[in-house]
Scaffold this active site. Structure first.
Site, PDB file in Angstrom:
ATOM      1  N   LYS A 393       0.723  -1.166  -0.005  1.00 42.28           N
ATOM      2  CA  LYS A 393      -0.020   0.058   0.126  1.00 42.28           C
ATOM      3  C   LYS A 393       0.832   1.197  -0.043  1.00 42.28           C
ATOM      4  O   LYS A 393       2.091   1.171   0.277  1.00 42.28           O
ATOM      5  CB  LYS A 393      -0.794  -0.209   1.107  1.00 42.28           C
ATOM      6  CG  LYS A 393      -0.171  -0.268   2.502  1.00 42.28           C
ATOM      7  CD  LYS A 393      -0.927  -0.565   3.912  1.00 42.28           C
ATOM      8  CE  LYS A 393      -0.349  -0.447   4.987  1.00 42.28           C
ATOM      9  NZ  LYS A 393      -1.075  -0.916   6.159  1.00 42.28           N
ATOM     10  N   ARG A 487     -10.996  -0.532  14.840  1.00 44.31           N
ATOM     11  CA  ARG A 487     -10.646   0.464  13.672  1.00 44.31           C
ATOM     12  C   ARG A 487     -11.882  -0.174  12.747  1.00 44.31           C
ATOM     13  O   ARG A 487     -12.918  -0.292  12.844  1.00 44.31           O
ATOM     14  CB  ARG A 487      -9.302   0.501  13.207  1.00 44.31           C
ATOM     15  CG  ARG A 487      -9.078   1.230  12.226  1.00 44.31           C
ATOM     16  CD  ARG A 487      -7.559   1.434  11.776  1.00 44.31           C
ATOM     17  NE  ARG A 487      -7.129   0.068  11.173  1.00 44.31           N
ATOM     18  CZ  ARG A 487      -5.846  -0.147  10.738  1.00 44.31           C
ATOM     19  NH1 ARG A 487      -4.838   1.058  10.868  1.00 44.31           N
ATOM     20  NH2 ARG A 487      -5.459  -1.096  10.270  1.00 44.31           N
ATOM     21  N   HIS A 515      -6.260  -7.511  12.950  1.00 43.79           N
ATOM     22  CA  HIS A 515      -5.095  -6.703  13.095  1.00 43.79           C
ATOM     23  C   HIS A 515      -4.609  -6.437  14.519  1.00 43.79           C
ATOM     24  O   HIS A 515      -5.725  -6.042  15.237  1.00 43.79           O
ATOM     25  CB  HIS A 515      -5.349  -5.369  12.104  1.00 43.79           C
ATOM     26  CG  HIS A 515      -4.220  -4.828  11.827  1.00 43.79           C
ATOM     27  ND1 HIS A 515      -2.906  -5.474  11.417  1.00 43.79           N
ATOM     28  CD2 HIS A 515      -3.686  -3.411  12.317  1.00 43.79           C
ATOM     29  CE1 HIS A 515      -1.907  -4.626  11.234  1.00 43.79           C
ATOM     30  NE2 HIS A 515      -2.521  -3.270  11.742  1.00 43.79           N
ATOM     31  N   ARG A 574       0.751 -10.428   6.846  1.00 46.90           N
ATOM     32  CA  ARG A 574       0.924  -9.278   6.001  1.00 46.90           C
ATOM     33  C   ARG A 574       2.279  -8.346   6.516  1.00 46.90           C
ATOM     34  O   ARG A 574       2.022  -7.285   7.096  1.00 46.90           O
ATOM     35  CB  ARG A 574      -0.573  -8.501   6.397  1.00 46.90           C
ATOM     36  CG  ARG A 574      -1.530  -9.259   6.329  1.00 46.90           C
ATOM     37  CD  ARG A 574      -2.831  -8.473   6.588  1.00 46.90           C
ATOM     38  NE  ARG A 574      -3.018  -7.870   7.851  1.00 46.90           N
ATOM     39  CZ  ARG A 574      -3.272  -8.446   8.890  1.00 46.90           C
ATOM     40  NH1 ARG A 574      -4.192  -9.654   8.627  1.00 46.90           N
ATOM     41  NH2 ARG A 574      -3.393  -8.013  10.105  1.00 46.90           N
ATOM     42  N   TYR A 620      15.355  31.459   0.683  1.00 47.76           N
ATOM     43  CA  TYR A 620      13.935  32.275   1.152  1.00 47.76           C
ATOM     44  C   TYR A 620      14.157  32.710   2.671  1.00 47.76           C
ATOM     45  O   TYR A 620      14.678  31.895   3.550  1.00 47.76           O
ATOM     46  CB  TYR A 620      12.932  31.314   1.417  1.00 47.76           C
ATOM     47  CG  TYR A 620      12.080  30.889  -0.116  1.00 47.76           C
ATOM     48  CD1 TYR A 620      11.804  32.191  -0.906  1.00 47.76           C
ATOM     49  CD2 TYR A 620      12.191  29.538  -0.502  1.00 47.76           C
ATOM     50  CE1 TYR A 620      11.072  31.649  -2.214  1.00 47.76           C
ATOM     51  CE2 TYR A 620      11.487  29.225  -1.859  1.00 47.76           C
ATOM     52  CZ  TYR A 620      11.192  30.288  -2.631  1.00 47.76           C
ATOM     53  OH  TYR A 620      10.294  30.202  -3.665  1.00 47.76           O
ATOM     54  N   CYS A 668      13.473  24.395  -0.130  1.00 46.92           N
ATOM     55  CA  CYS A 668      12.350  24.779  -0.996  1.00 46.92           C
ATOM     56  C   CYS A 668      11.372  23.790  -1.542  1.00 46.92           C
ATOM     57  O   CYS A 668      11.597  22.452  -1.230  1.00 46.92           O
ATOM     58  CB  CYS A 668      12.853  25.617  -2.157  1.00 46.92           C
ATOM     59  SG  CYS A 668      14.077  26.520  -1.963  1.00 46.92           S
ATOM     60  N   MET A 669      10.427  24.036  -2.119  1.00 46.10           N
ATOM     61  CA  MET A 669       9.322  23.000  -2.558  1.00 46.10           C
ATOM     62  C   MET A 669      10.134  22.027  -3.631  1.00 46.10           C
ATOM     63  O   MET A 669       9.947  20.724  -3.391  1.00 46.10           O
ATOM     64  CB  MET A 669       8.213  23.453  -3.468  1.00 46.10           C
ATOM     65  CG  MET A 669       7.351  22.392  -3.936  1.00 46.10           C
ATOM     66  SD  MET A 669       5.922  23.149  -4.580  1.00 46.10           S
ATOM     67  CE  MET A 669       4.859  23.952  -3.506  1.00 46.10           C
ATOM     68  N   ASP A 670      11.025  22.465  -4.225  1.00 46.81           N
ATOM     69  CA  ASP A 670      11.614  21.432  -5.100  1.00 46.81           C
ATOM     70  C   ASP A 670      13.089  21.513  -5.140  1.00 46.81           C
ATOM     71  O   ASP A 670      13.886  20.870  -6.160  1.00 46.81           O
ATOM     72  CB  ASP A 670      11.314  21.810  -6.619  1.00 46.81           C
ATOM     73  CG  ASP A 670       9.824  22.528  -6.824  1.00 46.81           C
ATOM     74  OD1 ASP A 670       9.038  21.603  -6.553  1.00 46.81           O
ATOM     75  OD2 ASP A 670       9.800  23.470  -7.189  1.00 46.81           O
TER      76      ASP A 670
HETATM   77  C1  LIG Z   1      -0.422  -1.588   6.857  1.00 48.32           C
HETATM   78  C2  LIG Z   1      -0.804  -3.055   7.493  1.00 48.32           C
HETATM   79  C3  LIG Z   1      -0.178  -3.975   7.525  1.00 48.32           C
HETATM   80  C4  LIG Z   1       1.368  -3.840   7.184  1.00 48.32           C
HETATM   81  O1  LIG Z   1       1.928  -3.599   8.413  1.00 48.32           O
HETATM   82  P1  LIG Z   1       3.610  -3.370   8.749  1.00 48.32           P
HETATM   83  O2  LIG Z   1       3.517  -3.148  10.171  1.00 48.32           O
HETATM   84  O3  LIG Z   1       4.051  -2.328   7.752  1.00 48.32           O
HETATM   85  O4  LIG Z   1       4.017  -4.729   8.588  1.00 48.32           O
HETATM   86  C5  LIG Z   1      -0.684  -5.177   7.782  1.00 48.32           C
HETATM   87  N1  LIG Z   1      -2.152  -5.266   8.127  1.00 48.32           N
HETATM   88  C6  LIG Z   1      -2.961  -4.217   8.012  1.00 48.32           C
HETATM   89  C7  LIG Z   1      -4.196  -4.342   8.505  1.00 48.32           C
HETATM   90  C8  LIG Z   1      -2.275  -2.814   7.840  1.00 48.32           C
HETATM   91  O5  LIG Z   1      -3.094  -1.880   7.625  1.00 48.32           O
END
Ligand SMILES: *Cc1c(COP(=O)(O)O)cnc(C)c1O
Length: 735
Positions: A393, A487, A515, A574, A620, A668-670
């Site tokens: 992600k 959540r 989670h 995950r 700046y 700066c921005m860039d």
């Molecule tokens: C982002 C996320 C992960 C990955 O987490 P890490 O700590 O980066 O390994 C796993 N499960 C869920 C639901 C997440 O949102």
């Protein structure tokens, strides 16, 4: 080796295998030199026909472990294909290398077409080269067995093949006394001179290696004493077996014993227990020792004559063994160095030819090897059967989701998680295969993306499940369970509500997950919360299954969970931040994540170098005024690229030519201005490292996180979309 890591973590390093492989290579040399023959025929028999017989099966086990270990949906996943290609190339190279020797020795005289085929596909074109066709054929067979049979059945089938082979090898004396059997085997020997081949010998060890990587995680092999005892016991039996067979003169050949299989099983597990970092160089050296030692042996014999050293180098087998071992090691070492140099040379022109290289403004360079290392390391932590589901992600935490997912696909990973449908659809459009799980909410107006791109949606609660179901098209889902983070997810207590999901006709329920929100914590409160959440989750899963609601895949761990509680990993882990080679804080990275390797470097072009006279100011708000003469470099990167503006005015620095250059004035921005006074050879067109190392100096994502009072996850995921993402130096030729 850092000690302050979870026990599973240390064990996951497979360096033991590399070291055992090297030992095995020297045992193979012993087989061909018989070092103890002048001292005692019995001792030599033990060394070369018993002990050294552990060597080649060990190679097969390692191959099975790494190449066939991963459970995959395709019969020939990319890892397997690459292995077969590499092995074939090595075989081809060896055939050519030994051609002159073979011709000189008269091996190919009067060769028939049948004899040629037998040589290429079974016996090898030189006495040790049978290994390559055996490996290739064996891997084919083992992959087939593992694909079409369940694991224990595949092992039984391979064992059966082994028994057939055994009867044509060291037990042939018994078989030959039964005429019809003898006739069958004589026929067999027309096709392959020995049963020690890819059909009867290799598959058992390959399947065993694959099974070991699936069944038992490295972290679980804790009982070293029992493993050692198991090895001693089975190897003692094998020794007895070998000497008995020798006494009764049953062997036709002596590669295969009944007790070789259990001996190898325990020996391999022992090697898995050795906590050493894995070494590609060692691996390559042992392969080259295997390939080169007969050539060295011949060369030594030829050189001994004019040197008048035949009495020593040829007629004293022990000295001959030591000299061959030494010279072969040197040759193997030289071969690996030469090859990596050659590969580097080959990859360089391609790199320079890409026009975008010189024009690149600011970019992220990813380290392919570090990624592979992290994948292997994390896979090793998770018990067998548990798969990595990388979290890609937020553009793979800023690293570049497409680049990473492609490479991960190549490494055999076929499930990913992303935050939203758009991220999933983007990956699909760019050709990423496998399961893509959307962890977050998808608005009903985007449900069509789910079915169109075959994305798997999280059921964020029961009422959302009803929405999904009413969309009218089949949708793959994983059910999210809230066990205390509050959540997303349906509360774990609501079994009744959850059950209703199993009756929704349009939901294809592939999995269920929760989670954990305190895995990174050290306090008692946080650790007991992990237990509480875990218990609630498993209670929920069990409850559902008892009510006839099957949960095909379950998962609950992310990076910290895997590192701290590997025993909890179920079907998937995950993994996000750990896969990228860092943890959220410096402290955690040093302790829990010590064996990870960061894969990202951030670099920016130097667009100008100029002098600042005393009294002149910069940027700046003219926040910096020079007291003495200064040299400045202007970098083509700014806060829009993710460089925190709070690093302005000397808070942050960058690396140029291995030295630290502090940031001057406001970012700066860039663009950013840095002080390069006293740093030699700074030129426009050069570059600076913002995250990464240069010589002795290093700036890590942890440094950035600390400076800006946040965690690395935020730093990395905010690296801008304008940055180009590329792989660093192309992977060297890896044999
Ligand atoms: C982002 C996320 C992960 C990955 O987490 P890490 O700590 O980066 O390994 C796993 N499960 C869920 C639901 C997440 O949102």
């Amino acid at each position: 080796m850092p000690r302050n890591i979870s026990p599973g973590g240390a064990a996951a390093f497979r360096g033991g295998l590399d070291r055992f492989r090297l030992l095995a290579a020297f045992l193979v040399i012993a087989i061909h030199v018989s070092p103890l023959s002048a001292i005692s025929p019995e001792a030599d028999f033990f060394l070369t026909r018993v002990l050294a017989r552990l060597a080649v099966p060990f190679f097969f086990l390692v191959t099975g472990y790494f190449v066939l270990g991963e459970d995959s949906h395709s019969l020939f996943p990319s890892r397997l294909r690459r292995f077969l290609l590499k092995t074939s190339l090595l075989y081809l190279f060896s055939v050519v290398l030994y051609l002159p020797f073979g011709i000189y020795a008269g091996h190919y005289r009067g060769l028939t077409a049948g004899g040629f085929l037998r040589m290429v596909f079974f016996d090898g074109t030189f006495y040790h080269l049978w290994y390559f066709p055996a490996c290739i054929l064996g891997v084919f067979l083992a992959a087939l067995l593992m694909r079409f049979l369940s694991w224990p059945m595949a092992a039984w089938a391979a064992a059966l093949l082994y028994l057939i082979g055994l009867s044509g090898d060291s037990y042939y004396g018994l078989v030959a006394s039964v005429p019809p059997l003898k006739a069958i085997y004589e026929g067999l020997f027309q096709v392959s001179s020995y049963t020690r081949n890819g059909l009867f010998f290799a598959p058992l060890f390959l399947v065993l290696g694959a099974g070991l990587s699936r069944e038992s995680s490295l972290g679980q092999i804790k009982d070293r004493r029992r493993t050692l005892l198991g090895f001693i016991f089975s190897f003692a039996l094998m020794t007895l077996e070998a000497f008995l067979l020798r006494h009764f003169e049953t062997p036709r050949h002596d590669s295969m014993y009944l007790f070789l299989a259990p001996s190898m099983f325990f020996l391999f597990r022992l090697a898995l227990c050795v906590n050493q970092p894995s070494s590609k160089r060692l691996r390559n050296i042992s392969a080259w020792i295997y390939i080169l030692h007969p050539a060295v042996l011949i060369a030594l014999r030829m050189a001994a004559k004019p040197l008048h050293l035949t009495w020593l180098l040829v007629e004293n087998p022990l000295v001959q063994y030591l000299s061959v071992s030494l010279l072969t090691s040197a040759a193997a070492f030289a071969a690996t160095v030469l090859l990596s140099k050659a590969a580097a040379l080959l990859s360089r022109p391609r790199k320079e030819a890409a026009p975008s290289v010189s024009g690149r403004r600011a970019w992220i360079e990813l380290d392919r090897r570090a990624l592979l290392h992290n994948v292997e390391y994390l896979r090793g932590l998770a018990p067998g059967g548990c798969r990595l589901m990388p979290a890609v992600k937020a553009n793979a935490y800023g690293h570049g989701a497409l680049l990473l997912a492609k490479e991960l696909n190549r490494l055999g990973i076929d499930s990913f998680c992303v935050a939203c449908a758009a991220e999933g659809a983007k990956l699909r459009r760019q050709g990423i295969t496998g399961e893509i799980l959307i962890l977050g909410y998808t608005h009903p107006s985007q449900f069509s993306l789910l079915s169109r791109f075959c994305l798997t949606q999280t059921v964020v609660d029961v009422s959302y499940g009803e929405l999904l179901n009413s969309f009218g098209q089949k949708i793959h889902v994983h059910v999210g369970i809230d066990t205390g983070m509050h959540r997303l997810g349906e509360p774990s207590e609501n079994l009744k509500g959850l059950q209703s999901l199993w009756h929704m006709e349009n939901l294809i329920l592939d999995g269920i997950f929760t989670h954990l929100c305190t895995c990174d914590g050290q306090t008692e409160r946080e650790e007991s919360y992990v237990k509480k959440q875990t218990a609630a989750f498993f209670r929920c899963v069990e409850g559902l299954e008892m009510q006839g609601c099957p949960c095909p895949k379950i998962h609950l761990l992310s990076s910290y969970g895997l590192l701290k509680y590997p025993e909890l990993s179920s079907d998937y882990v995950r993994a996000g931040i750990a896969l990228y080679g860092v943890l959220s804080t410096r402290e955690d990275t040093k302790t829990l994540g010590a064996l990870l390797q960061p894969i990202l470097s951030l670099k920016a072009r130097i667009t100008a170098v100029k002098n600042l006279n005393p009294g002149e100011s910069v940027g700046y708000g003219i926040t910096y005024t020079a007291e003495k003469e200064r040299t400045l470099a202007i970098l083509a990167i700014g806060y829009a690229d993710g460089l925190p503006r709070s690093f302005s005015c000397g808070t942050g620095s960058v690396l140029i030519n291995g030295r630290r250059a502090p940031i001057l004035g406001r970012i700066c921005m860039d663009q950013t201005i840095v002080d390069v006074t006293g740093i030699p050879a700074v030129v426009a067109g050069g570059y600076a490292v913002l995250i990464g190392s240069w010589g002795e100096e290093q700036i890590t994502a942890c440094d950035w996180a600390e400076l800006s009072g946040t965690i690395t996850n935020e730093i990395l995921s905010r690296l801008g979309g304008r940055l180009e993402r590329i792989w660093g130096e192309d992977e060297r030729l890896d044999l």
